[in-house]
Design an enzyme around this catalytic site. Structure first.
Site, mmCIF file in Angstrom:
data_model
loop_
_atom_site.group_PDB
_atom_site.id
_atom_site.type_symbol
_atom_site.label_atom_id
_atom_site.label_comp_id
_atom_site.label_asym_id
_atom_site.label_seq_id
_atom_site.Cartn_x
_atom_site.Cartn_y
_atom_site.Cartn_z
ATOM 1 N N ILE A 24 61.994 32.696 92.535
ATOM 2 C CA ILE A 24 62.647 32.072 93.691
ATOM 3 C C ILE A 24 63.999 31.467 93.357
ATOM 4 O O ILE A 24 64.708 30.980 94.234
ATOM 5 C CB ILE A 24 61.746 30.977 94.318
ATOM 6 N N SER B 120 67.253 30.937 89.937
ATOM 7 C CA SER B 120 67.677 31.012 88.549
ATOM 8 C C SER B 120 68.854 30.078 88.363
ATOM 9 O O SER B 120 69.776 30.064 89.178
ATOM 10 C CB SER B 120 68.064 32.446 88.182
ATOM 11 N N GLY B 121 68.809 29.278 87.328
ATOM 12 C CA GLY B 121 69.886 28.319 87.088
ATOM 13 C C GLY B 121 70.351 28.355 85.655
ATOM 14 O O GLY B 121 70.031 29.279 84.894
ATOM 15 N N VAL C 22 63.073 30.019 87.971
ATOM 16 C CA VAL C 22 62.065 29.245 88.692
ATOM 17 C C VAL C 22 61.200 30.214 89.505
ATOM 18 O O VAL C 22 61.715 31.091 90.212
ATOM 19 C CB VAL C 22 62.717 28.216 89.640
ATOM 20 N N LYS D 226 59.271 26.263 86.277
ATOM 21 C CA LYS D 226 60.541 26.631 85.650
ATOM 22 C C LYS D 226 60.260 27.101 84.225
ATOM 23 O O LYS D 226 59.717 26.361 83.407
ATOM 24 C CB LYS D 226 61.507 25.453 85.620
ATOM 25 N N ASP E 277 74.470 15.041 87.181
ATOM 26 C CA ASP E 277 74.706 16.338 87.825
ATOM 27 C C ASP E 277 74.217 16.311 89.275
ATOM 28 O O ASP E 277 73.534 17.235 89.724
ATOM 29 C CB ASP E 277 74.022 17.462 87.045
#
Length: 979
Positions: free
Chosen positions: A696, A698-699, A704, A719, A816
């Protein structure tokens, strides 16, 4: 009757008894009583009154230095007297602060009190009504607050100017009793919503009405059109409605009409042309339709004519070309068509013209700069055709020259490239041919040069290097050839460089790394050769890099992965060697497609479905080596044979040792380690065997997945951390989220670890993140998040951050905060997420690891450009950016803001006036919540103040946001349509 509470201050009702007012008068009455027993000289009384007046003021410029006890008041700076009596106080623009002393009422002969353009605050003292000789009361552009007291006893008043303060309450209808008024200015205060009083028509002597931004609704009452002496009529920036009033044409003395930013409909009446004295006319930002009346161009005294953002059609009368005084013409965003008046500007001192976003056709007007006064020429997005007239070669006064999105063609005359004062030259989206003249080097004030989507040819001139103020250069989709000039490295203000889709050759100049503020670099679809310069990794501000579809070769610089890139593309080149793993995380495999010589480590390939070859350490040398290289290698092999044997033996022993070490580690850690933070049982096999179909997101730290437990059907988010920095992220998330319990902080349920594999189990957020939600629509034009939802999300997120700052011990700094890290559950409740780079206050204040590069471009506080010290105020700044996203519906960085500019700059430079602030709100949700959204914007601008110590704390932010609650009774009624 009890006093009312308003904005934290006690305000007496207007019908309070004399008993309630007695404390206000007691000092004054006592003074008068003493004076009656021991009457001092008039000069002494006036001196003491003025010194008391001075005592309550702050005077940073020492404007009142001459005010001394021993002097006659008639010698005081700013004081005028008649026959020894003070008649005038004129202290405009003296930087005075403090409050207005009631002692002013002792000056019974005072006729003028002018304190305009200072910073005086507090309430306006009712004792002013004792100054019955007062004729001119000018207190505009200050910080007065509260209700305006009833000043109707001042029967001699001719000028009442209280505009641009912070007065509140109902509009003061008592002004209609001041029948001697000539000038009435109460604009830009915070009055309650209401209609324009019909009784204003009683003020028959009025020549000026300035009631802009007074929160008026309804229509202009007919009584106003009986004020035959009226010269200035200004009801701008209200919510007035109805058809444009025909009766206005009966006010034959009108010189100025300002009705912009309202909701007027209908057409300009034909009789409007009878207002022959009219000099300024502005009905911009309404809903007006129809064509301009015949003869409007005969209003020969016109200086300013503004109709922008309406729905007018038809042609501009050719008579406009004969106007002799016209200075400003702004009619953008209408539907005007036909040819533009050929002579417009030929006989007038034209300074500003904006005819953009209409449907004009035919040749481009040639005389707009005939009198060399023109500063702003904006004619973009029309249908003008033909060549650009040579007449503009002499137009050296231009500050902005924008003619993009037309059908112009031919060569641009050389001299037009050299505009010494221009900040923007925009020739984009036309059919221009030829090259850029070397005269461009004269345009040293340029901030932006837009040439994209034309047919320009030739080389980019070396004179580009003289444009040291240039921030944005867009020249894509042309036919430029030759090398990129190395002089471009002189542009240390450059933040955006777009040269894609040209025919540029040669290598990428090393000097490009000198453009230290570069955020966006695109050189795609050219014929560039050579290697990617290692020095590009020095561009610490770079956010987007596209070098695709060239002929670049060699290795990808390893240090590029240290940049905070959000967009990256090297596809369709001739690159070879290993792909740095962090760049894969940022951009995915598609960014490297078409480079057959590239490979990735087996470990990286296992983490994702990348269609890139695996690096094989036993096949480092390619077959096609040249004869010279083979000879050199052979010679080295012969000379070093003995050494190679020794090295091979040692390598063999080392590999065997590493194998034994790995086996030992696996034997020591054969099972998964599961650490839970909440009472919930998880099946380890379900967590570590995630389905790709359930991906669902991607970072920067991992993928994730959605996890639906088989046992009870509950849904969670898992994650899977990337290897490498995963351990650091895991440790941080566990240390912080494992201890935190707050409804607006994402809940961490468990951590699963074995070797280098790490998984985090979180609450599942059904509505994704705020960044996504702001861009989703229920149907075309209708956003998923209305203002009520946005408000609740903002308050929830603020409470979560306030908890981190004020209720955790030690305090936690997120570092952040951004809209993608604010997640939304099924009820759109906000949850702060992603604590991978968070720090406790203790860590931040003492450790060198508090990197100034932490955070995301567009959200990073400005002080981190020169300091590595991270404080809570950095989070406050980032949250302020999120608030601006909520009220404008825009992202933190968009091309419209200008290169090198972000949403903070864009909003702060456009929200100086309320009318401008309203225009940049997200119009999809602002119809019934303008006031509340403007309050939000003010909070956001406080949060993003440049100096950290001036920013509020998050507790203060929460309080301010709660005060802007749109769900009060009044707001609900507005939303339901009652208003």
């Amino acid at each position: 009757m009890w006093a009312q509470r308003r904005c934290g201050m006690t305000v007496l009702p207007s019908n309070s008894s004399s008993m309630a007012r007695r404390p206000l008068f007691l000092p004054l009455l006592t003074t008068l009583f003493i004076l009656s027993l021991f009457p001092p000289s008039a000069s002494s009384v006036q001196t003491r009154a003025l010194l008391e007046f001075k005592k309550q003021l702050k005077d940073p410029m020492n404007s009142l230095e001459s005010w001394k006890d021993s002097e006659s008041p008639c010698t005081f700076s700013g004081i005028s007297c008649t026959s020894g009596l003070v008649t005038e106080i004129s202290l405009a623009s003296r930087s005075l602060a403090g409050t207005l002393s009631p002692s002013i009422s002792m000056l019974l002969s005072l006729t003028t009190l002018n304190l305009k353009s200072n910073s005086i605050s507090g309430n306006l003292p009712i004792q002013l009504t004792n100054c019955t000789s007062l004729q001119n009361l000018t207190l505009s552009h200050n910080n007065f607050t509260g209700l305006i007291p009833d000043l109707s006893p001042l029967k001699n008043l001719r000028v009442l100017d209280l505009s641009e303060n912070h007065f509140s309450g109902k509009f003061p209808t008592w002004v209609t009793k001041l029948t001697g008024l000539v000038s009435l200015s109460l604009a830009k205060n915070s009055f309650d919503e209401g209609v324009i009083p019909e009784s204003l028509g009683n003020l028959k002597n009025l020549t000026l009405i300035y009631l802009a931004n007074c929160n008026f609704t309804g229509e202009i009452p007919n009584s106003i059109f009986g004020l035959e002496s009226l010269q200035t009529l200004d009801f701008s920036t209200n919510s007035l409605s109805g058809k444009f009033p025909k009766a206005i044409t009966g006010l034959k003395n009108l010189v100025k009409i300002e009705l912009y930013v309202n909701n007027f409909t209908g057409e300009i009446p034909p009789d409007f042309v009878s207002l022959t004295l009219l000099r300024e006319f502005d009905i911009s930002h309404n809903q007006m339709t129809g064509t301009l009346p015949v003869g409007i161009g005969d209003l020969s005294n016109l200086v300013v004519f503004q109709l922008f953002e309406n729905q007018f059609t038809g042609e501009i009368p050719k008579e406009f070309g004969d106007l002799k005084y016209l200075s400003a013409l702004s009619i953008y965003r209408n539907q005007f068509s036909g040819e533009f008046p050929v002579n417009l500007g030929r006989f007038s001192p034209l300074n500003t013209i904006d005819i953009s976003e209409n449907q004009f056709s035919g040749p481009f007007p040639r005389f707009l700069c005939e009198n060399n006064k023109l500063n702003y020429l904006l004619a973009l997005d029309n249908g003008f055709s033909g060549e650009l007239p040579d007449d503009y070669v002499k137009c050296k006064s231009l500050l902005r020259f924008r003619i993009s999105q037309n059908r112009l063609f031919g060569r641009i005359p050389n001299g037009i490239w050299g505009l010494p004062n221009a900040s923007i030259i925009d020739f984009a989206d036309n059919g221009f041919i030829g090259g850029i003249s070397s005269d461009l080097g004269i345009s040293t004030s340029l901030n932006e040069l837009a040439l994209e989507n034309n047919k320009f040819t030739g080389e980019l001139p070396v004179e580009l290097g003289k444009l040291v103020q240039l921030q944005k250069l867009t020249a894509y989709n042309n036919s430029f050839s030759g090398k990129i000039p190395s002089q471009i490295g002189n542009l240390n203000q450059l933040s955006s460089l777009h040269l894609e889709r040209n025919s540029l050759t040669g290598s990428i100049p090393l000097e490009l790394s000198n453009c230290s503020r570069l955020v966006d670099l695109n050189l795609a679809e050219n014929s560039l050769t050579g290697t990617i310069p290692e020095s590009l990794s020095l561009l610490s501000s770079l956010n987007s890099l596209n070098l695709s579809q060239n002929q670049l070769s060699g290795l990808i610089p390893e240090d590029l992965q240290t940049l905070k890139l959000s967009s990256f593309d090297l596809s369709k080149n001739q690159l070879s060697g290993r792909v740095p793993s962090e760049l894969l995380v940022i951009a995915g495999g598609q960014a490297f497609d078409g480079n057959t010589g590239l490979c990735i480590d087996q470990q990286v390939k296992n983490q994702g479905n990348f269609e890139i070859a695996t690096c094989n350490p036993s096949h480092k040398h390619k077959k096609g080596k040249t004869l010279v290289l083979i000879c050199v290698i052979s010679l080295v092999m012969v000379i070093g044979f003995a050494g190679l044997v020794l090295v091979s033996y040692r390598s063999f022993k080392l590999i065997e040792s590493e194998k034994e070490s790995d086996l030992g580690r696996l034997e020591k850690d054969p099972n998964w380690k599961l650490e839970s933070f909440h009472q919930k049982e998880f099946d380890v096999d379900e967590i570590c065997n995630l389905e790709e179909a359930k991906l669902i997101g991607s970072g920067g730290t991992g993928n994730v997945y959605r996890l639906d437990l088989k046992k009870d059907g509950e849904t969670f988010a898992v994650k899977q951390l990337w290897k490498g920095n995963g351990v650091k992220v895991l440790t941080t998330e566990m240390e912080i989220l494992g201890k935190i319990r707050h409804r607006n902080i994402l809940k961490l349920y468990a951590c699963l670890m074995r070797g280098g594999s790490n998984f985090l189990v979180f609450d599942y957020m059904a509505n994704g993140n705020l960044f996504q939600a702001l861009r989703r629509e229920i149907k075309s034009g209708q956003p998923e998040l209305d203002w009520i939802h946005r408000y609740r999300i903002a308050v929830g997120a603020a409470k979560g951050i306030a908890y981190l700052h004020h209720d955790c011990s030690p305090s936690v700094i997120h570092r952040d905060i951004k809209s993608t890290n604010i997640l939304l559950d099924e009820d759109y409740e906000a949850k702060i997420a992603d604590f991978g780079i968070a720090k406790t206050l203790e860590q931040s204040s003492g450790g060198s690891d508090s990197s100034c590069f932490a955070g995301t471009h567009g959200y990073i506080a400005p002080e981190l450009a020169y300091s590595v010290k991270v404080t809570e105020k950095c989070d406050v700044y980032s949250f302020g950016v999120v608030l601006l996203e909520l009220v404008t519906g825009r992202g933190p960085i968009e091309p419209e803001f200008g290169e090198g500019k972000d949403i903070v700059y864009w909003v702060s430079t456009r929200a100086i006036e309320r009318k401008d602030a309203v225009q940049i709100l997200d119009h999809r949700v602002s119809d019934t919540f303008e006031e509340e959204m403007v309050k939000f914007m003010k909070v956001a601008l406080l949060c993003t103040t440049k100096l950290p110590y001036l920013r509020p704390t998050m507790r203060e932010v929460v309080k301010m946001l709660i005060d802007a609650d749109p769900c009060t009774d009044t707001a609900r009624e507005k939303h339901s349509g009652k208003y």
